[in-house]
Design a protein around this motif. Structure first.
Motif, mmCIF file in Angstrom:
data_model
loop_
_atom_site.group_PDB
_atom_site.id
_atom_site.type_symbol
_atom_site.label_atom_id
_atom_site.label_comp_id
_atom_site.label_asym_id
_atom_site.label_seq_id
_atom_site.Cartn_x
_atom_site.Cartn_y
_atom_site.Cartn_z
ATOM 1 N N GLN A 173 6.924 26.258 11.466
ATOM 2 C CA GLN A 173 7.030 26.825 12.799
ATOM 3 C C GLN A 173 6.658 28.343 12.763
ATOM 4 O OE1 GLN A 173 10.622 25.228 15.173
ATOM 5 N NE2 GLN A 173 10.775 24.099 13.115
ATOM 6 N N ALA A 174 7.120 29.090 11.650
ATOM 7 C CA ALA A 174 6.856 30.470 11.532
ATOM 8 C C ALA A 174 5.204 30.737 11.483
ATOM 9 C CB ALA A 174 7.462 30.750 9.964
ATOM 10 N N ARG A 201 10.954 24.780 9.108
ATOM 11 C CA ARG A 201 11.116 26.206 9.814
ATOM 12 C C ARG A 201 9.845 27.053 9.475
ATOM 13 N NH1 ARG A 201 16.653 25.550 9.260
ATOM 14 N NH2 ARG A 201 16.693 26.344 7.069
ATOM 15 N N VAL A 202 9.443 27.193 8.140
ATOM 16 C CA VAL A 202 8.411 27.959 7.895
ATOM 17 C C VAL A 202 7.133 27.267 8.485
ATOM 18 C CG1 VAL A 202 6.814 28.176 5.755
ATOM 19 C CG2 VAL A 202 9.288 28.209 5.424
ATOM 20 N N ARG A 250 2.973 28.704 12.526
ATOM 21 C CA ARG A 250 2.384 28.438 14.006
ATOM 22 C C ARG A 250 2.511 29.681 14.652
ATOM 23 N NH1 ARG A 250 6.485 25.362 17.310
ATOM 24 N NH2 ARG A 250 7.289 27.508 17.025
ATOM 25 N N ASP A 251 3.638 30.590 14.979
ATOM 26 C CA ASP A 251 4.006 31.575 15.483
ATOM 27 C C ASP A 251 2.977 32.822 14.960
ATOM 28 O OD1 ASP A 251 5.453 30.280 17.265
ATOM 29 O OD2 ASP A 251 7.426 31.530 16.775
ATOM 30 N N ASN A 252 2.916 32.879 13.581
ATOM 31 C CA ASN A 252 2.391 34.265 12.945
ATOM 32 C C ASN A 252 1.912 33.957 11.555
ATOM 33 O OD1 ASN A 252 1.635 36.820 12.341
ATOM 34 N ND2 ASN A 252 3.181 37.788 13.668
ATOM 35 N N PRO A 259 14.173 23.573 5.909
ATOM 36 C CA PRO A 259 13.857 24.982 5.715
ATOM 37 C C PRO A 259 12.032 24.924 5.699
ATOM 38 C CG PRO A 259 15.641 24.643 4.228
ATOM 39 C CD PRO A 259 15.477 23.177 4.957
ATOM 40 N N ARG A 317 2.027 36.830 8.882
ATOM 41 C CA ARG A 317 3.381 37.343 8.952
ATOM 42 C C ARG A 317 4.170 36.496 7.699
ATOM 43 N NH1 ARG A 317 5.802 40.560 7.358
ATOM 44 N NH2 ARG A 317 8.096 41.047 7.653
ATOM 45 N N ALA A 318 3.960 35.125 8.088
ATOM 46 C CA ALA A 318 4.702 34.156 7.052
ATOM 47 C C ALA A 318 4.370 34.524 5.774
ATOM 48 C CB ALA A 318 4.425 32.727 7.803
#
Lengths: 239, 365
Positions: free
Chosen positions: B217-218, B214-215, B220-222, B211, B225-226
Motif C-alpha cells: 500500500q505504501a 502494508r508495504v 501504491r501511495d508513493n 507487514p 518514498r517506499a
C-alpha cells in the motif's frame, strides 16, 4: 574536531539535459547539524536526493561512514542507516498514522518499540491521530509524521529537506525543539531556506549557489555576517 | 505479565473490538446467505447466480490486490483464470479421466504454469512505467486468447473442452434429500467452491494486513518514498503480482468445475477482464470487500436485466414503448453503472467506508 560521517566529493548530477549539481562537496560531522542553504534552484534538494540515491550522481564520490555509496540503490542506502524526509514529506496518505509508522519500521524489535514510544512522546499529535488516515493530518502533523518515520529506525544520519515550508511559526518552533532532540543521537543534514530555523538548529553551514558550494563555515559566523546573508540568501541587512 | 506500552494496549483493545463490531456481523450474515442459498432459493438459476457472484467476488478481490493495494494495472489477470480453467479441463476432460487425482494434478500444473508466467511477466514488465505494463499484459492476454483459439488440436479451439467431474462432484451424483433439498453433485460442488473461496478470501485479508501488505500500500501511495525507506519495491510488486495471479488461477479451475467446460470466450476473453474492471470500479478499489458488491451488482444485472422485457410485458401488456426500452437492457445497465459511479465515486464499499470514517472520531491512544 568531531569525525566526519558523510562526505561528498565533487558530485555532479544531471536531471535530463540540465546540469544541476556541478561539483558539490560538503561534509557532515558527527554530533552536529549541518545546514545546506541557498536560494531556490541552487541545488540543495538535489544534493540530498543524490546522497539518497534518488538522483544518480554522474561523477564524484559520496562517502558514508568510510564507504562509497554513490552507485547504490535507495533501499540499500536507507538500510545503511540514512533516513530521508523529503520536501513534500512523502507520507502515505491512504495509510493510517500507525500503518505509516509500521511501514517505516525495518525491524520489529524491543529497541524499535522503545524508539516508537519516545517518538510519540516527542510528537504527541501523532498519538492523537494514531488510527486516522495520514492524508487528513495538517501540514505540521504531516511533517512530524515524516520525521517520526525517518527516526524510528536506528538512523545514523538524517537528511531533512525544507521541513518548515508552508508551516506556521508556532509549528516551526516545535520542529526546532524536535530537531534539537534528534541531534542528541543522530547526525542531521538539513536543507533550509528559513534562516531563523537554520540558525536555531545548525552548527555548520554550506551555501549553495548554481549547483556549487560557494561558502561554508560555522553557523555562528554566518549569523554575524550580514553581507553574506544578503548576497546569497536574500536577507536584507538590518538598518 | 510485563507492563504493556500504550501502543500495545491499543492494539489489544482493537483486536477485542473486532469481533463485536456491526461489520463483523454483516460479514457473517453474507456468509450465512451464501450457505443457505440452496435451501432458500432452490433453483439452478439462483445457485448459478450465487456461485458466479462468489467466484467473481474473489477474482475481483485478487485483482484488487494488484490494482487497489499495489497500484498495478494488469489486463492479464483473467488470463491466469483461463490457465486454471484450461489446465483442469485438459487434465480431466481431454488427456485424462475424471478422477480426483487428475483434478488435483490439474490445479497443481495450473499453479506451476502461473508461477512461472507471473514471474516472467513481472520481471519483463515492472521495469517499465505503469501504462506500458498495462499494455504489455494486454498484449500477453490477447496472445493467450489467440493461442487457445488457434491450437484447436490441443485446446479444442473456439468450442473449448467439455468435461465431466469425478465422484461426488459429478452432476448425476445423488445422496438423497436433506431438509427437502436434493444433495446432488452440483450442490456438493457449490459448497466445495464456497469453502475454497472463503479460504482464499481470508488468505487475502491476512495478506494485505501483513507487514508486506502494508508495504504494498505504501508503494501504491508513493513508490520512490517506499524505496527510500529501504524496501526493494520491485520484489514486493512481483510478490503481489504472483499472489494475485495464483488466486486467479485457482478460481479459474473452480469455475471450470462448476460450468463443466472451458473455452476462450468463457474463461479468457477480454470482455471478462472488462467485467472484472467494472466490478472493481463499482465495488471500490483497495477495499477487498468491494469485489463482492461489484460482482453482485454486475451478476444480478446480467441475470435479471435481460428478463425485464418479459416482466414489462406481463405488467403492462399494451406499453409497446416500454417493451422496446426494456429490450435494450444494456442501455439500462449503462445508466445504472453511471449512477453508481456518480453517487459512489469511490465505489460502493469505498464510499461507505469513507462515510463511516467521517462519522467516527479518530480515537487516541
Amino acid at each position: 574536531m568531531s569525525e566526519t560521517i558523510l562526505k561528498t566529493e565533487a558530485i555532479h548530477t544531471f536531471i535530463g539535459q540540465h546540469h544541476i549539481l556541478q561539483g558539490v562537496s560538503f561534509e557532515a560531522r558527527a554530533d552536529a547539524v549541518t545546514v545546506l542553504i541557498g536560494r531556490n534552484g541552487a541545488g540543495k534538494s538535489s544534493t540530498l536526493k543524490t546522497v539518497m540515491g534518488l538522483l544518480p550522481a554522474s561523477e564524484g564520490k559520496i562517502i558514508f561512514k568510510g564507504k562509497e555509496i554513490q552507485s547504490r540503490k535507495p533501499y540499500d542506502i536507507a538500510r545503511l542507516g540514512i533516513g530521508f524526509v523529503p520536501e513534500n514529506m512523502g507520507i502515505f496518505a491512504d495509510l493510517t498514522v500507525e500503518e505509516n509508522m509500521q511501514v517505516a519500521m525495518l525491524r520489529e524489535d524491543a529497541a524499535t518499540a522503545e524508539r516508537l514510544e519516545s517518538v510519540l512522546e516527542m510528537f504527541t499529535a501523532l498519538r492523537d491521530f494514531w488510527r486516522a488516515k495520514a492524508g487528513i493530518l495538517s501540514g505540521g502533523q504531516k511533517q512530524m509524521l515524516a520525521i517520526a518515520r525517518a527516526i524510528i529506525n536506528d538512523t545514523a544520519l538524517l537528511l531533512i529537506d525544507e521541513p518548515t515550508k508552508g508551516l506556521a511559526p508556532i509549528i516551526i518552533n516545535a520542529l526546532i525543539d524536535a530537531i534539537n532532540q534528534i541531534k542528541q543521537h543522530s547526525v542531521v543534514v538539513l536543507v533550509e531556506q528559513n534562516f531563523y530555523m537554520a540558525s536555531s538548529v545548525g552548527d555548520y553551514f554550506f551555501i549553495l549557489d548554481d549547483g556549487k558550494v560557494v561558502h561554508s563555515g560555522a553557523m555562528a559566523e554566518l549569523v554575524q555576517d550580514e553581507e553574506m546573508q544578503s548576497k546569497y540568501l536574500g536577507i536584507s541587512k538590518s538598518v | 505479565m510485563a507492563e504493556q506500552t500504550p501502543v500495545q494496549i491499543f492494539r489489544r483493545q482493537e483486536r477485542q473490538k473486532q469481533y463485536r463490531s456491526g461489520t463483523f456481523f454483516l460479514k457473517l450474515a453474507v456468509l450465512l446467505l451464501f450457505i443457505l442459498v440452496p435451501f432458500l432459493f432452490p433453483s439452478f438459476k439462483s445457485l448459478d447466480l450465487a456461485l458466479k457472484i462468489m467466484i467473481f467476488a474473489v477474482l475481483v478481490a485478487s485483482f484488487d490486490i494488484l490494482l487497489g493495494y499495489t497500484g498495478i494495472l494488469s489486463f492479464g489477470h483473467v488470463m491466469f483464470f483461463g490457465i486454471g480453467a484450461y489446465s483442469v479441463a485438459l487434465l480431466i476432460g481431454k488427456y485424462g479421466n475424471p478422477t480426483y487425482i487428475n483434478l488435483v494434478i490439474g490445479f497443481i500444473v495450473a499453479l506451476g504454469i502461473t508461477s512461472a508466467l507471473a514471474l516472467i511477466v513481472s520481471f519483463l514488465s515492472l521495469r517499465v512505467k505503469a501504462i506500458f505494463f498495462a499494455m504489455v499484459t494486454l498484449a500477453i492476454a490477447e496472445f493467450a486468447i489467440i493461442l487457445a483459439t488457434k491450437l484447436s488440436g490441443f485446446t479444442g479451439g473456439e468450442d473449448g473442452i467439455i468435461m465431466s467431474m469425478p465422484g461426488i462432484f459429478k452432476v448425476s451424483f445423488n445422496m438423497g434429500k436433506f431438509l427437502g433439498v436434493e444433495i446432488t453433485g452440483r450442490l456438493i460442488t457449490y459448497y466445495f467452491i464456497l469453502v475454497v473461496c472463503l479460504g482464499l478470501f481470508l488468505l487475502m485479508i491476512r495478506f494485505i494486513n501483513s507487514p508486506l501488505g502494508r508495504v504494498m500500500q505504501a508503494i501504491r501511495d508513493n513508490e520512490p518514498r517506499a524505496e527510500a525507506i529501504g524496501y526493494k519495491t520491485f520484489i514486493v510488486k512481483s510478490i503481489s503480482i504472483c499472489f494475485g495471479c495464483l488466486v486467479s488461477t485457482i478460481l479459474g479451475g473452480l469455475y471450470a468445475m462448476w460450468v463443466g467446460y472451458a473455452n476462450p470466450e468463457s474463461v479468457l476473453g477480454i470482455p471478462i477482464m472488462l467485467d472484472v474492471l467494472l466490478m472493481e470500479i463499482v465495488g471500490g478499489m483497495g477495499t477487498l470487500y468491494g469485489g463482492l458488491a461489484g460482482a453482485a451488482f454486475l451478476e444480478f444485472a446480467h441475470s435479471f436485466l435481460p428478463d425485464l422485457q418479459n416482466f414489462a410485458k406481463s405488467l403492462f401488456p399494451g406499453a409497446h414503448f416500454l417493451h422496446a426500452a426494456m429490450e435494450r437492457w444494456l442501455l439500462i445497465f449503462g445508466i445504472l453503472f453511471i449512477m453508481v459511479v456518480f453517487f459512489f465515486p469511490k465505489g460502493i464499499i469505498g464510499s461507505v467506508q469513507d462515510f463511516m470514517a467521517r462519522r467516527k472520531t479518530a480515537p487516541s491512544i
